[in-house]
Design a protein around this motif. Structure first.
Motif, short mmCIF file in Angstrom:
data_model
loop_
_atom_site.label_atom_id
_atom_site.label_comp_id
_atom_site.label_asym_id
_atom_site.label_seq_id
_atom_site.Cartn_x
_atom_site.Cartn_y
_atom_site.Cartn_z
N VAL A 10 0.68 -1.66 0.03
CA VAL A 10 0.53 -0.03 -0.27
C VAL A 10 1.16 1.29 0.06
N TYR A 11 1.79 1.34 0.67
CA TYR A 11 2.92 2.87 1.38
C TYR A 11 3.89 2.49 -0.82
N LYS A 12 3.88 1.50 -0.65
CA LYS A 12 5.02 1.83 -2.58
C LYS A 12 3.80 1.96 -3.36
N SER A 13 2.39 1.66 -2.89
CA SER A 13 1.93 2.44 -4.33
C SER A 13 1.59 3.88 -4.37
N LEU A 14 0.78 4.60 -2.89
CA LEU A 14 0.49 5.91 -2.41
C LEU A 14 1.97 6.90 -2.19
N CYS A 15 2.69 6.70 -1.88
CA CYS A 15 3.84 7.50 -1.67
C CYS A 15 4.59 7.52 -2.43
N PRO A 16 5.06 8.84 -2.86
CA PRO A 16 6.05 8.94 -3.87
C PRO A 16 7.38 8.33 -3.99
N MET A 17 8.48 8.28 -4.37
CA MET A 17 9.24 7.31 -4.76
C MET A 17 10.52 8.05 -3.77
N SER A 18 10.54 10.00 -3.69
CA SER A 18 11.16 10.26 -3.19
C SER A 18 11.32 10.23 -1.80
N TRP A 19 9.73 10.27 -1.08
CA TRP A 19 9.12 10.42 0.06
C TRP A 19 10.06 9.19 0.70
N VAL A 20 9.87 7.96 -0.11
CA VAL A 20 10.03 6.69 0.83
C VAL A 20 11.31 6.51 0.77
N GLU A 21 12.32 7.02 0.27
CA GLU A 21 13.37 7.38 -0.19
C GLU A 21 14.12 7.90 0.67
N LYS A 22 13.55 8.98 0.96
CA LYS A 22 14.53 9.97 2.47
C LYS A 22 13.79 9.41 3.49
N TRP A 23 12.58 8.81 3.62
CA TRP A 23 11.95 8.07 5.30
C TRP A 23 13.52 7.23 5.27
N ASP A 24 13.55 6.18 4.28
CA ASP A 24 14.35 4.56 4.39
C ASP A 24 15.77 5.57 4.77
N GLY A 25 16.56 6.22 3.89
CA GLY A 25 17.81 7.06 4.92
C GLY A 25 17.49 7.66 6.00
N GLN A 26 16.24 8.32 6.61
CA GLN A 26 16.51 8.73 7.81
C GLN A 26 16.25 7.58 8.86
N ILE A 27 15.49 6.12 8.72
CA ILE A 27 15.45 5.26 9.68
C ILE A 27 17.22 4.58 9.79
N GLU A 28 17.95 4.83 8.31
CA GLU A 28 19.27 4.20 8.31
C GLU A 28 20.05 5.38 9.78
N ASP A 29 19.63 6.83 9.74
CA ASP A 29 20.47 7.25 10.15
C ASP A 29 19.79 7.68 11.29
N GLY A 30 18.97 6.75 11.76
CA GLY A 30 18.38 7.15 12.96
C GLY A 30 17.82 7.96 13.08
N SER A 31 17.46 9.58 11.88
CA SER A 31 16.01 10.54 12.20
C SER A 31 15.23 10.58 11.54
N PHE A 32 14.17 9.70 11.34
CA PHE A 32 13.28 9.58 11.23
C PHE A 32 12.07 10.18 12.35
N PRO A 33 11.26 11.12 11.78
CA PRO A 33 10.82 11.50 12.59
C PRO A 33 8.82 10.44 13.26
N GLY A 34 8.69 9.88 12.48
CA GLY A 34 7.72 9.31 13.71
C GLY A 34 8.60 7.97 14.75
N LYS A 35 7.44 7.19 15.28
CA LYS A 35 7.69 6.52 16.16
C LYS A 35 7.77 5.57 15.21
N VAL A 36 8.83 4.26 15.03
CA VAL A 36 8.25 3.26 15.14
C VAL A 36 8.48 2.48 15.93
#
Lengths: 86, 230
Positions: free
Chosen positions: A60-86
């Motif tokens: 679902v998120y692959k269908s809905l989210c722009p690829m650039s947003w997903v890349e940015k968030w994936d990068g943030q998760i790797e860095d540890g700077s992702f703003p959402g609570k996982v």
């Protein structure tokens, strides 16, 4: 239960209508599914269970989210700077 | 697409646009009738030598010209609301496409199955082939299967843009950080042109949109080819 989810994933066409997000602004729909995928993965793998049901959220998120947003968030998760609570 | 000396809408390519076209005909006819009546009355009043200084009031005509406009407004409102609710129906799309606005081109993402994404730049005037349309053609078109409900998610990567295709009856603002949803069904195969509809800098007039509606197998062939090329 797992079969139902497996069937849904197998017959996946595109993100279905989600009554939680009925309006024009689908930003939260994309973000929520992204969060739910990572939370589902984290929850199921921490219990040592199979995380294949989480694939639904990923589709679902692959269908809905722009690829650039997903890349940015994936990068943030790797860095540890992702703003959402996982 | 638009053509020179065009007065009305472009031919409808989706059911919603057909409805809008018919509603516009209906509302405009009412407008013409009222304007003709008023113009006639003005001319009649101005071109008569008769005068009457003794009319003080008239209940009957006051009632008529209060009730009648109210009825006319209801006759306009009912079809209008019908279309509004029709556009708001919950539809079950077969495909989701993301249209991202950039300065100064659109990019389209088809990510339901594989990650297909490509940019769509305007074809410069000097590179046009004979028969192509100036300022409207693009190097890559947004190909869609015809007669299928399609969800379009519109956003932008830099400044405000707006994704518009008049013959499909669509316009949706592209706002950075926001995902705006709209949907359509292409009733027939063809090429449907549109242009960016929100000022976005120097080349705002030069980032058009072309939607190509094709039968499903052609769409599947096209998407396989695009994935190979990528």
């Amino acid at each position: 239960m797992a079969d139902v989810i497996e069937d849904k994933i197998k017959n996946y066409r595109t993100a279905p209508f989600d009554a939680r997000f009925p309006n024009t602004n689908q930003t939260r729909n994309c973000f929520q599914n992204y969060l739910d995928f990572h939370r589902c993965n984290k929850a199921l793998s921490s219990k040592g269970q199979d995380s294949s049901p989480c694939e639904w959220y990923q589709r679902v998120y692959k269908s809905l989210c722009p690829m650039s947003w997903v890349e940015k968030w994936d990068g943030q998760i790797e860095d540890g700077s992702f703003p959402g609570k996982v | 697409m638009a053509h020179p000396t065009q007065l009305g809408f472009q031919d409808a390519a989706s059911p919603v646009m057909e409805e809008l076209l018919h509603f516009h005909d209906h509302a405009l006819m009412i407008v013409f009738l009222i304007s003709t009546l008023v113009l006639y009355i003005i001319i009649a009043m101005v071109s008569t030598k008769l005068t009457n200084k003794y009319i003080l009031d008239s209940q009957e005509i006051e009632i008529v010209w209060t009730i009648l406009p109210a009825v006319i407004l209801v006759l306009i409102a009912l079809p209008s609301l019908r279309i509004l609710y029709l556009m708001d129906e919950i539809n079950d799309p077969h495909l989701t496409i993301k249209a991202m606005g950039h300065q100064w081109y659109w990019s389209y993402e088809y990510t339901d199955y594989e990650d297909l994404g490509f940019d769509s730049y305007m074809v410069p005037t000097q590179d046009l082939a004979p028969g192509q349309f100036r300022l409207l053609e693009t190097d890559h078109r947004m190909v869609v299967p015809m007669e299928s409900p399609i969800r379009i998610l519109v956003s932008a990567e830099d400044v405000l843009h707006s994704w518009a295709v008049p013959s499909l009856g669509m316009k949706m603002d592209a706002v950075p950080g926001r995902l705006n949803q709209t949907a359509f069904i292409a009733s027939r195969p063809g090429l449907f042109y549109g242009q960016c509809s929100e000022i976005c800098g120097a080349n705002h007039s030069f980032m058009p949109i072309v939607v190509e509606a094709v039968p499903l197998e052609h769409f599947e062939n096209w998407s396989s080819l695009m994935l190979e090329d990528a």
